[in-house]
Scaffold this active site. Structure first.
Site, PDB file in Angstrom:
ATOM      1  N   SER A 141       7.580   3.364   3.166  1.00  0.00           N
ATOM      2  CA  SER A 141       6.529   3.959   4.010  1.00  0.00           C
ATOM      3  C   SER A 141       7.167   5.038   4.885  1.00  0.00           C
ATOM      4  O   SER A 141       8.370   4.977   5.175  1.00  0.00           O
ATOM      5  CB  SER A 141       5.927   2.880   4.903  1.00  0.00           C
ATOM      6  N   TYR A 154       6.542  -3.870  11.432  1.00  0.00           N
ATOM      7  CA  TYR A 154       6.253  -3.206  10.150  1.00  0.00           C
ATOM      8  C   TYR A 154       7.309  -2.137   9.880  1.00  0.00           C
ATOM      9  O   TYR A 154       7.865  -2.070   8.778  1.00  0.00           O
ATOM     10  CB  TYR A 154       4.848  -2.597  10.192  1.00  0.00           C
TER      11      TYR A 154
HETATM   12  N1  LIG Z   1      -1.992   2.631   2.513  1.00  0.00           N
HETATM   13  C1  LIG Z   1      -1.081   3.335   3.145  1.00  0.00           C
HETATM   14  O1  LIG Z   1      -1.386   4.309   3.864  1.00  0.00           O
HETATM   15  C2  LIG Z   1       0.381   2.964   3.010  1.00  0.00           C
HETATM   16  C3  LIG Z   1       1.329   3.832   3.602  1.00  0.00           C
HETATM   17  C4  LIG Z   1       2.671   3.529   3.465  1.00  0.00           C
HETATM   18  C5  LIG Z   1       3.083   2.413   2.760  1.00  0.00           C
HETATM   19  N2  LIG Z   1       2.138   1.586   2.198  1.00  0.00           N
HETATM   20  C6  LIG Z   1       2.671   0.433   1.456  1.00  0.00           C
HETATM   21  O2  LIG Z   1       2.092   0.449   0.166  1.00  0.00           O
HETATM   22  C7  LIG Z   1       2.038  -0.880  -0.361  1.00  0.00           C
HETATM   23  C8  LIG Z   1       0.628  -1.152  -0.860  1.00  0.00           C
HETATM   24  O3  LIG Z   1      -0.250  -1.063   0.244  1.00  0.00           O
HETATM   25  P1  LIG Z   1      -1.824  -0.779   0.119  1.00  0.00           P
HETATM   26  O4  LIG Z   1      -2.157   0.227   1.138  1.00  0.00           O
HETATM   27  O5  LIG Z   1      -2.178  -0.572  -1.291  1.00  0.00           O
HETATM   28  O6  LIG Z   1      -2.352  -2.190   0.666  1.00  0.00           O
HETATM   29  P2  LIG Z   1      -3.397  -3.264   0.104  1.00  0.00           P
HETATM   30  O7  LIG Z   1      -3.579  -4.222   1.215  1.00  0.00           O
HETATM   31  O8  LIG Z   1      -4.566  -2.570  -0.480  1.00  0.00           O
HETATM   32  O9  LIG Z   1      -2.581  -3.959  -1.085  1.00  0.00           O
HETATM   33  C9  LIG Z   1      -1.506  -4.809  -0.847  1.00  0.00           C
HETATM   34  C10 LIG Z   1      -1.272  -5.656  -2.078  1.00  0.00           C
HETATM   35  O10 LIG Z   1      -0.147  -6.518  -1.826  1.00  0.00           O
HETATM   36  C11 LIG Z   1      -0.501  -7.827  -2.223  1.00  0.00           C
HETATM   37  N3  LIG Z   1       0.246  -8.847  -1.484  1.00  0.00           N
HETATM   38  C12 LIG Z   1       0.263  -9.090  -0.154  1.00  0.00           C
HETATM   39  N4  LIG Z   1       1.034 -10.162   0.118  1.00  0.00           N
HETATM   40  C13 LIG Z   1       1.524 -10.597  -1.065  1.00  0.00           C
HETATM   41  C14 LIG Z   1       2.357 -11.672  -1.457  1.00  0.00           C
HETATM   42  N5  LIG Z   1       2.860 -12.540  -0.562  1.00  0.00           N
HETATM   43  N6  LIG Z   1       2.664 -11.812  -2.768  1.00  0.00           N
HETATM   44  C15 LIG Z   1       2.149 -10.960  -3.688  1.00  0.00           C
HETATM   45  N7  LIG Z   1       1.327  -9.959  -3.391  1.00  0.00           N
HETATM   46  C16 LIG Z   1       1.013  -9.766  -2.093  1.00  0.00           C
HETATM   47  C17 LIG Z   1      -2.007  -7.934  -1.951  1.00  0.00           C
HETATM   48  O11 LIG Z   1      -2.569  -8.993  -2.695  1.00  0.00           O
HETATM   49  C18 LIG Z   1      -2.461  -6.560  -2.420  1.00  0.00           C
HETATM   50  O12 LIG Z   1      -2.655  -6.574  -3.808  1.00  0.00           O
HETATM   51  C19 LIG Z   1       2.483  -1.799   0.786  1.00  0.00           C
HETATM   52  O13 LIG Z   1       3.843  -2.119   0.601  1.00  0.00           O
HETATM   53  C20 LIG Z   1       2.306  -0.935   2.019  1.00  0.00           C
HETATM   54  O14 LIG Z   1       3.149  -1.314   3.055  1.00  0.00           O
HETATM   55  C21 LIG Z   1       0.808   1.839   2.320  1.00  0.00           C
END
Ligand SMILES: NC(=O)c1ccc[n+]([C@@H]2O[C@H](COP(=O)([O-])OP(=O)(O)OC[C@H]3O[C@@H](n4cnc5c(N)ncnc54)[C@H](O)[C@@H]3O)[C@@H](O)[C@H]2O)c1
Length: 256
Positions: A141, A154
């Site tokens: 991130s 985080y």
């Molecule tokens: N959305 C953003 O702006 C953003 C920015 C930077 C980084 N990220 C990172 O991208 C990744 C995906 O995030 P997103 O925005 O798609 O979020 P989201 O909440 O839509 O998806 C997260 C996924 O992780 C899974 N998950 C959570 N805990 C888990 C566990 N214990 N075991 C297995 N699966 C698990 C959930 O079931 C879900 O499918 C994350 O690592 C997040 O930190 C997101």
């Protein structure tokens, strides 16, 4: 830029970025194993993609539990006999300063975001070393680089992954390529959750944010999926030990 025929595991593959990746990789002809702790969403996605003729299977996995990760690796080998790529993407988000967080918050964020990645690497790396080749892409991130207000835990959990990417690259050189994907503001359920508690609706917040991003839009899961597919492909064979920032140019903005 082909990942056709490659076996790819995507964790967190049933929502947001991970779901976008699963859809895109399957469309490119990869053999995709989507793993997450969302059983219902996983089964639905599996049915939808299989009905379209895609090679995609869902497996329940809690990445914070070593046995669950071992099961994911074993089942993938049973189905496909190899693991070419791992997109370690599952993650959780919580707000709070160091004065706010509880042991429960610590265990959740560090358990999923950090320990989950250690378990996955621990059990996938030996398979890739036996094969002589493999690629691990880890979703980090921009929180690695920015001290976001009220995001201490985080940010720290994501910064740990930057170090893990470097260490995996040196420790498993020759057979495993490791690359980070460092997203900025991507339109997913996690981003929507981060708007809860604000005094304006999500749409208004998003519109304001879009005006601050140099490319003037939020990122979409497909933006990340296209980059991840490239990083996994042989066209990226000289890229390892580093991260690709996907933030529409936000990180370079002057602080004031
Ligand atoms: N959305 C953003 O702006 C953003 C920015 C930077 C980084 N990220 C990172 O991208 C990744 C995906 O995030 P997103 O925005 O798609 O979020 P989201 O909440 O839509 O998806 C997260 C996924 O992780 C899974 N998950 C959570 N805990 C888990 C566990 N214990 N075991 C297995 N699966 C698990 C959930 O079931 C879900 O499918 C994350 O690592 C997040 O930190 C997101």
């Amino acid at each position: 830029m082909s990942i056709e025929g490659k076996t790819v595991i995507v964790t967190g593959g049933t929502s947001g970025i991970g779901e976008g990746c699963v859809r895109h990789f399957a469309e490119l002809g990869a053999k995709v194993v989507a793993a997450s702790n969302q059983e219902e969403a996983g089964r639905k996605l599996e049915q939808e993609l299989q009905a379209q003729g895609r090679d995609m299977r869902f497996l329940f996995c809690d990445v914070s539990q070593e046995q669950s990760v071992q099961e994911l690796v074993a089942r993938t080998l049973e189905w496909h006999d190899r693991i070419d790529c791992l997109h370690s993407n599952a993650g959780v988000w919580r707000q709070g300063r160091v004065t706010d967080f509880t042991d429960e918050d610590w265990d959740l964020l560090m358990g999923v975001n950090v320990k989950g990645n250690f378990y996955l690497a621990k059990h996938v790396v030996p398979v890739m070393e036996r094969q002589g080749h493999g690629v691990i892409v880890i979703t980090t991130s921009v929180a690695v680089h920015v001290g976001f207000p009220a995001h201490a835990l985080y940010c720290a959990s994501k910064a740990a992954l930057d170090a893990l990417i470097r260490c995996l690259t040196t420790d498993h050189a020759g057979s495993v390529r490791v690359v980070g994907i460092c997203p900025g503001t991507i339109d997913t359920p996690m981003l929507a959750a981060s708007c809860a508690g604000w005094d304006q609706p999500k749409e208004v917040i998003y519109a304001e944010v879009e005006q601050k991003i140099p490319v003037r839009r939020l990122g979409q899961p497909l933006d990340v999926a296209k980059a991840a597919a490239f990083l996994m492909s042989d066209d990226a064979s000289y890229i390892s030990g580093t991260s690709l920032v996907l933030d529409g140019g936000t990180l370079v903005l002057p602080p004031w």
